[in-house]
Enzyme design. Structure first.
Site, PDB file in Angstrom:
ATOM      1  N   LYS A 186       0.835  -1.201   0.000  1.00  0.00           N
ATOM      2  CA  LYS A 186       0.000   0.000   0.000  1.00  0.00           C
ATOM      3  C   LYS A 186       0.878   1.263   0.000  1.00  0.00           C
ATOM      4  O   LYS A 186       2.096   1.175   0.190  1.00  0.00           O
ATOM      5  CB  LYS A 186      -0.941  -0.055   1.209  1.00  0.00           C
ATOM      6  CG  LYS A 186      -1.914  -1.259   1.169  1.00  0.00           C
ATOM      7  CD  LYS A 186      -2.758  -1.346   2.443  1.00  0.00           C
ATOM      8  CE  LYS A 186      -3.733  -2.519   2.388  1.00  0.00           C
ATOM      9  NZ  LYS A 186      -4.543  -2.628   3.641  1.00  0.00           N
TER      10      LYS A 186
ATOM     11  N   TYR B 130     -12.541  -3.164  -2.954  1.00  0.00           N
ATOM     12  CA  TYR B 130     -13.029  -3.102  -1.576  1.00  0.00           C
ATOM     13  C   TYR B 130     -14.549  -3.061  -1.506  1.00  0.00           C
ATOM     14  O   TYR B 130     -15.108  -2.499  -0.555  1.00  0.00           O
ATOM     15  CB  TYR B 130     -12.431  -1.882  -0.857  1.00  0.00           C
ATOM     16  CG  TYR B 130     -10.999  -2.077  -0.379  1.00  0.00           C
ATOM     17  CD1 TYR B 130     -10.643  -3.161   0.427  1.00  0.00           C
ATOM     18  CD2 TYR B 130     -10.010  -1.161  -0.717  1.00  0.00           C
ATOM     19  CE1 TYR B 130      -9.334  -3.333   0.865  1.00  0.00           C
ATOM     20  CE2 TYR B 130      -8.693  -1.324  -0.265  1.00  0.00           C
ATOM     21  CZ  TYR B 130      -8.365  -2.413   0.528  1.00  0.00           C
ATOM     22  OH  TYR B 130      -7.067  -2.580   0.979  1.00  0.00           O
TER      23      TYR B 130
ATOM     24  N   PHE C 162     -15.363   3.224   7.981  1.00  0.00           N
ATOM     25  CA  PHE C 162     -13.958   3.538   7.711  1.00  0.00           C
ATOM     26  C   PHE C 162     -13.649   3.635   6.217  1.00  0.00           C
ATOM     27  O   PHE C 162     -12.524   3.979   5.837  1.00  0.00           O
ATOM     28  CB  PHE C 162     -13.034   2.508   8.376  1.00  0.00           C
ATOM     29  CG  PHE C 162     -13.211   1.079   7.899  1.00  0.00           C
ATOM     30  CD1 PHE C 162     -12.633   0.637   6.714  1.00  0.00           C
ATOM     31  CD2 PHE C 162     -13.952   0.170   8.652  1.00  0.00           C
ATOM     32  CE1 PHE C 162     -12.784  -0.681   6.286  1.00  0.00           C
ATOM     33  CE2 PHE C 162     -14.102  -1.148   8.232  1.00  0.00           C
ATOM     34  CZ  PHE C 162     -13.514  -1.571   7.041  1.00  0.00           C
TER      35      PHE C 162
ATOM     36  N   ASN D 234      -1.654  -0.172   7.243  1.00  0.00           N
ATOM     37  CA  ASN D 234      -1.099  -1.486   7.587  1.00  0.00           C
ATOM     38  C   ASN D 234      -0.278  -2.126   6.467  1.00  0.00           C
ATOM     39  O   ASN D 234      -0.111  -3.337   6.412  1.00  0.00           O
ATOM     40  CB  ASN D 234      -2.196  -2.415   8.133  1.00  0.00           C
ATOM     41  CG  ASN D 234      -3.296  -2.687   7.139  1.00  0.00           C
ATOM     42  OD1 ASN D 234      -3.186  -2.305   5.972  1.00  0.00           O
ATOM     43  ND2 ASN D 234      -4.345  -3.361   7.577  1.00  0.00           N
TER      44      ASN D 234
ATOM     45  N   HIS E  28      -1.730  -5.543   1.468  1.00  0.00           N
ATOM     46  CA  HIS E  28      -2.980  -6.280   1.284  1.00  0.00           C
ATOM     47  C   HIS E  28      -2.668  -7.684   0.792  1.00  0.00           C
ATOM     48  O   HIS E  28      -1.759  -7.870  -0.017  1.00  0.00           O
ATOM     49  CB  HIS E  28      -3.872  -5.586   0.242  1.00  0.00           C
ATOM     50  CG  HIS E  28      -5.004  -6.456  -0.212  1.00  0.00           C
ATOM     51  ND1 HIS E  28      -6.198  -6.541   0.467  1.00  0.00           N
ATOM     52  CD2 HIS E  28      -5.108  -7.337  -1.247  1.00  0.00           C
ATOM     53  CE1 HIS E  28      -6.988  -7.418  -0.139  1.00  0.00           C
ATOM     54  NE2 HIS E  28      -6.358  -7.913  -1.180  1.00  0.00           N
TER      55      HIS E  28
ATOM     56  N   GLU F 112      -9.681 -10.806  -7.238  1.00  0.00           N
ATOM     57  CA  GLU F 112      -8.792  -9.643  -7.144  1.00  0.00           C
ATOM     58  C   GLU F 112      -7.748  -9.629  -8.260  1.00  0.00           C
ATOM     59  O   GLU F 112      -7.435  -8.560  -8.815  1.00  0.00           O
ATOM     60  CB  GLU F 112      -8.126  -9.610  -5.763  1.00  0.00           C
ATOM     61  CG  GLU F 112      -9.146  -9.324  -4.660  1.00  0.00           C
ATOM     62  CD  GLU F 112      -8.585  -9.353  -3.247  1.00  0.00           C
ATOM     63  OE1 GLU F 112      -9.293  -8.894  -2.338  1.00  0.00           O
ATOM     64  OE2 GLU F 112      -7.450  -9.836  -3.050  1.00  0.00           O
TER      65      GLU F 112
HETATM   66  P1  DAT Z   1      -7.396  -7.345   5.672  1.00  0.00           P
HETATM   67  O1  DAT Z   1      -6.656  -6.244   4.940  1.00  0.00           O
HETATM   68  O2  DAT Z   1      -6.555  -7.905   6.797  1.00  0.00           O
HETATM   69  O3  DAT Z   1      -7.931  -8.406   4.759  1.00  0.00           O
HETATM   70  P2  DAT Z   1     -10.111  -6.338   5.881  1.00  0.00           P
HETATM   71  O4  DAT Z   1     -10.386  -6.974   4.557  1.00  0.00           O
HETATM   72  O5  DAT Z   1     -11.056  -6.636   6.992  1.00  0.00           O
HETATM   73  O6  DAT Z   1      -8.644  -6.650   6.399  1.00  0.00           O
HETATM   74  O7  DAT Z   1     -10.109  -4.743   5.708  1.00  0.00           O
HETATM   75  C1  DAT Z   1      -9.485  -4.149   4.581  1.00  0.00           C
HETATM   76  C2  DAT Z   1      -8.689  -2.954   5.049  1.00  0.00           C
HETATM   77  O8  DAT Z   1      -9.568  -1.962   5.558  1.00  0.00           O
HETATM   78  C3  DAT Z   1      -7.707  -3.265   6.179  1.00  0.00           C
HETATM   79  O9  DAT Z   1      -6.472  -3.717   5.716  1.00  0.00           O
HETATM   80  C4  DAT Z   1      -7.602  -1.943   6.874  1.00  0.00           C
HETATM   81  C5  DAT Z   1      -8.963  -1.335   6.670  1.00  0.00           C
HETATM   82  N1  DAT Z   1      -9.811  -1.567   7.853  1.00  0.00           N
HETATM   83  C6  DAT Z   1     -10.428  -2.703   8.198  1.00  0.00           C
HETATM   84  N2  DAT Z   1     -11.119  -2.577   9.338  1.00  0.00           N
HETATM   85  C7  DAT Z   1     -10.933  -1.290   9.726  1.00  0.00           C
HETATM   86  C8  DAT Z   1     -11.378  -0.509  10.831  1.00  0.00           C
HETATM   87  N3  DAT Z   1     -12.176  -1.027  11.777  1.00  0.00           N
HETATM   88  N4  DAT Z   1     -10.968   0.775  10.908  1.00  0.00           N
HETATM   89  C9  DAT Z   1     -10.168   1.311   9.971  1.00  0.00           C
HETATM   90  N5  DAT Z   1      -9.723   0.635   8.899  1.00  0.00           N
HETATM   91  C10 DAT Z   1     -10.091  -0.656   8.774  1.00  0.00           C
HETATM   92 MG    MG Z   2      -9.442  -8.310   3.329  1.00  0.00          MG
END
Ligand code: DAT
Ligand code: MG
Length: 149
Positions: A9, A49, A57, A112, A115, A126
């Protein structure tokens, strides 16, 4: 062979972590079959997404992910989807184990670093969002004879 979609990212690009992250997956034995540096267009962020589009968020996630170039990759190997998730660590870096990418390089859930697809089905979806088949190379890594028995 199984494939997954990984993406460094914008924070990972700005912090100079691309080489370090690629090295981890290379050394594990996985094979990069596609890679490109790209600032994602909005349409592809929405598609990528889609499951999060209604979450509170999402606006912050969208502006962060479009704030600069990402490094998009397709990786291939045995069980690469699950092992990559394990190597990436928990979504919230506060909970990511040391030794994982997020556990070593990140502090906040909103930045973070990387991805990774969460299932084989998601990976297929994806990869097709971000790459054409022509962008993916099919080749043998010379060390595969010492990786797979
Ligand atoms: P991952 O990236 O571990 O698959 P995810 O698919 O649940 O996690 O979410 C996608 C991204 O969105 C994640 O990397 C960071 C952001 N995200 C997820 N939950 C969040 C939250 N509660 N607050 C802020 N950002 C969040
Ligand atoms: Mg995810």
């Amino acid at each position: 062979m199984e494939q997954t979609f990984l993406m460094v990212k914008p924070d990972g690009i700005q912090r100079g972590l691309v080489g370090e992250i690629i090295s981890r997956f290379e050394r594990r034995g996985f094979k990069m079959v596609a890679g490109k540096l790209e600032t994602l267009p909005e349409a592809r962020v929405l598609e990528h997404y889609a499951e999060h589009a209604q979450k509170p968020f999402f606006p912050g996630l969208k502006s962060y992910i479009m704030s600069g170039p990402c490094f998009l990759m397709v990786w291939e190997g045995k069980n690469v989807v699950q092992i990559s998730r394990d190597m990436i660590g928990a979504t919230n870096p506060m909970e990511s184990a040391p030794g994982t990418v997020r556990g070593d390089y990140a502090l906040e859930i909103g930045m973070n670093v990387i991805h990774g697809s969460d299932s084989v089905e998601t990976a297929k979806r994806e990869i097709s969002i971000h790459f054409t088949p022509a962008e993916c190379s099919s080749y043998t890594r010379i060390d595969e004879v010492y990786l797979y028995e």
